[in-house]
Design a protein around this motif. Structure first.
Motif, PDB file in Angstrom:
ATOM      1  N   LEU A 182      18.434  29.979 -16.557  1.00 44.09           N
ATOM      2  CA  LEU A 182      19.625  30.339 -17.324  1.00 44.09           C
ATOM      3  C   LEU A 182      19.432  31.769 -17.799  1.00 44.09           C
ATOM      4  N   PHE A 183      20.015  32.714 -17.079  1.00 43.17           N
ATOM      5  CA  PHE A 183      19.664  34.130 -17.246  1.00 43.17           C
ATOM      6  C   PHE A 183      20.931  34.977 -17.224  1.00 43.17           C
ATOM      7  N   LYS A 184      20.902  36.055 -17.950  1.00 43.13           N
ATOM      8  CA  LYS A 184      22.085  36.913 -18.029  1.00 43.13           C
ATOM      9  C   LYS A 184      21.675  38.382 -17.991  1.00 43.13           C
ATOM     10  N   PHE A 232      18.219  38.863 -20.171  1.00 41.89           N
ATOM     11  CA  PHE A 232      17.564  37.951 -21.088  1.00 41.89           C
ATOM     12  C   PHE A 232      17.733  36.508 -20.643  1.00 41.89           C
ATOM     13  N   SER A 233      16.775  35.684 -21.070  1.00 44.29           N
ATOM     14  CA  SER A 233      16.898  34.247 -20.897  1.00 44.29           C
ATOM     15  C   SER A 233      17.978  33.747 -21.841  1.00 44.29           C
ATOM     16  N   GLY A 234      18.871  32.910 -21.315  1.00 37.06           N
ATOM     17  CA  GLY A 234      19.943  32.380 -22.158  1.00 37.06           C
ATOM     18  C   GLY A 234      19.564  31.076 -22.831  1.00 37.06           C
ATOM     19  N   ASP A 235      18.270  30.750 -22.877  1.00 36.05           N
ATOM     20  CA  ASP A 235      17.865  29.430 -23.342  1.00 36.05           C
ATOM     21  C   ASP A 235      16.690  29.495 -24.315  1.00 36.05           C
ATOM     22  N   PRO A 236      16.917  29.962 -25.552  1.00 41.90           N
ATOM     23  CA  PRO A 236      15.830  29.960 -26.553  1.00 41.90           C
ATOM     24  C   PRO A 236      15.552  28.539 -27.036  1.00 41.90           C
ATOM     25  N   HIS A 237      15.050  27.746 -26.140  1.00 37.95           N
ATOM     26  CA  HIS A 237      14.812  26.323 -26.403  1.00 37.95           C
ATOM     27  C   HIS A 237      13.362  26.154 -26.859  1.00 37.95           C
TER      28      HIS A 237
END
Length: 457
Positions: free
Chosen positions: A308-310, A284-289
């Motif tokens: 920014l990924f995990k 998932f993307s770690g940046d729900p911006h």
């Protein structure tokens, strides 16, 4: 446009951060001494002032840097969900937004050198057209609009020259910035957080790795009915240049002004994307911006920026889903056992299962409660307080917990997704959606039915 030099000296940058940290420490000591004679209301007001001072100093500290600082502003954007007094919140959010959007002013001639060096060809040979005015500024690069010889319109993401060295200098100062953060969120595990942030941000320096992340999600969501992840042009993606399909649409501010039905629909899509990626696909993307998605004219939502990924191990995702099921079912003993066996409690015997359940539900109730809820910005604020703040009734017990590094970004994604949904004031039964991955239930919403049909293929 004048070139804004990106400083890489750790000494000069450390001096700026150190002076800010020292000033905040002195203020905290004064606040503590004065608190001895204050009423409960006075102590609360003093704590709010200390939060505001620390938050402003963090923004100032990050704003003096030009490397990882802008990205750290995004990583730490839980400050934006309200850990400052309400009367200052709007002004502070503007400051933090300006920080997230800030970027070095680098001449196009210098950016062009990066492109041509990475692609090993003159710009005119690779692109049919190239707009020299950037359409977006990222934390460590800029994005341009271009046309390929086959007439495809693409977005070209280019890393600032010298930014890698600046990021390395910033990372050496990360501990000091996190100590400033700890004064706002004393429950923060500085070492684990620093290790995880360093790992993720170093990854972001490699656009080939980001291209790999984006390709993985683009494949997963290919032909999805309402989620778009732009295709990557692999042949033109390098360590410092990434080329992908160009998408356009309405930004977050426009969506916020939409009617309730639009905001509810976009909110459900955002929830399904970030939570679904984590719990269905374990990546998932770690940046729900708010700047990382667009509402396209056809009603689909495009998601951007996968630096920014995990990727989560299956056993940790299963542990989290087991925790959620225990929380929803009110099984305090089972929750305690999961956390104890999973190593999340330093000394399990010191924890009462009922208090552990209460703490967990204070952070997750919004998607574990089987009710239709309208989310508001203050809900994210309260969840953040319940997770890490001295004002939380759970604070004493939180200090004896340990959050493995692998879980840090998962919690951040949940909180920032909630913050986005709160700003949209989106309404839904979030638990009924979450049950699709928690329990394998059939969907109960129209979007859920569309998505179920997509996955069944």
């Amino acid at each position: 446009m004048a070139k804004d030099r990106i400083p890489t000296s750790r000494i000069s940058r450390t001096a700026k951060v150190s002076s800010l940290a020292a000033g905040q420490a002195a203020r905290q000591l004064r606040t503590h001494a004065t608190n001895l004679a204050r009423s409960e209301e006075g102590r609360s007001a003093a704590l709010e002032r200390r939060h505001l001072e620390a938050a402003e100093q963090i923004v100032a500290a990050l704003g003096t840097m030009k490397g990882a600082a802008m990205k750290l502003g995004q990583v730490m954007s839980f400050l934006d969900v309200g850990l400052v007094p309400e009367e200052h919140r709007e002004e502070f959010q503007k400051k933090l937004g300006a920080l997230r959007d800030a970027a070095p002013k680098v001449r196009f001639t210098d950016m062009r050198k990066v492109i041509e060096s990475e692609l090993e060809a003159p710009l005119g040979e690779v692109f049919k057209e190239f707009d020299e005015e950037p359409i977006a500024a990222a934390s460590i690069g800029q994005v341009y609009r271009a046309r390929l010889p086959d007439d495809r319109i693409v977005a070209v993401k280019v890393q600032y020259p010298g930014v890698a060295a600046a990021v390395r200098a910033d990372m050496q100062n990360l501990g000091m910035i996190l100590r400033l953060m700890k004064r706002i969120a004393p429950g923060l595990d500085v070492k684990n957080t620093a290790d995880e942030i360093r790992s993720r941000i170093y990854d972001e320096l490699d656009y080939e790795l980001e291209a790999q992340n984006q390709r993985a999600l683009s494949r997963i969501f290919k032909n999805h009915p309402f989620i778009v992840v732009p295709d990557v042009v692999t042949s033109l993606s390098r360590e410092k240049v990434m080329v992908s399909e160009f998408v356009s649409g309405a930004g977050f501010d426009s969506v916020k002004e939409g009617d309730q039905a639009t905001r509810d629909r976009v909110g459900e899509i955002v929830f399904r994307f970030y939570f679904g990626c984590m719990y269905r696909h374990r990546q998932f993307s770690g940046d729900p911006h708010p700047g990382n998605f667009l509402l396209m004219p056809d009603g689909r939502v495009a998601f951007l920026d996968f630096g920014l990924f995990k990727v989560m191990p299956r056993n940790l995702i299963e542990l989290e889903l087991e925790t959620q099921r225990a929380g929803h079912e009110g099984d305090a003993q089972r929750l305690w056992e999961i956390w104890a066996e999973g190593g999340l409690l330093k000394e399990p015997d010191k924890f009462r299962p009922d208090k552990l359940l209460s703490q967990f539900l204070d952070a997750t109730w919004w998607y574990l409660t089987d009710e239709t809820l309208e989310l508001e910005p203050d809900i994210a604020t309260q969840v953040m307080i319940d997770m890490s703040d001295p004002r939380s009734e759970h604070f004493g017990q939180m200090r004896h917990e340990t959050l493995p590094a692998d879980h840090i970004f998962g919690r951040r994604v949940e909180l920032l997704t909630l913050a986005v949904l709160g700003q949209l004031r989106a309404t839904n039964n979030w638990h009924r959606i979450a049950r699709e991955w928690m329990y394998g239930d059939d969907p109960v919403t129209a979007l859920g039915e569309e998505e179920a049909a997509f996955y069944s293929q």
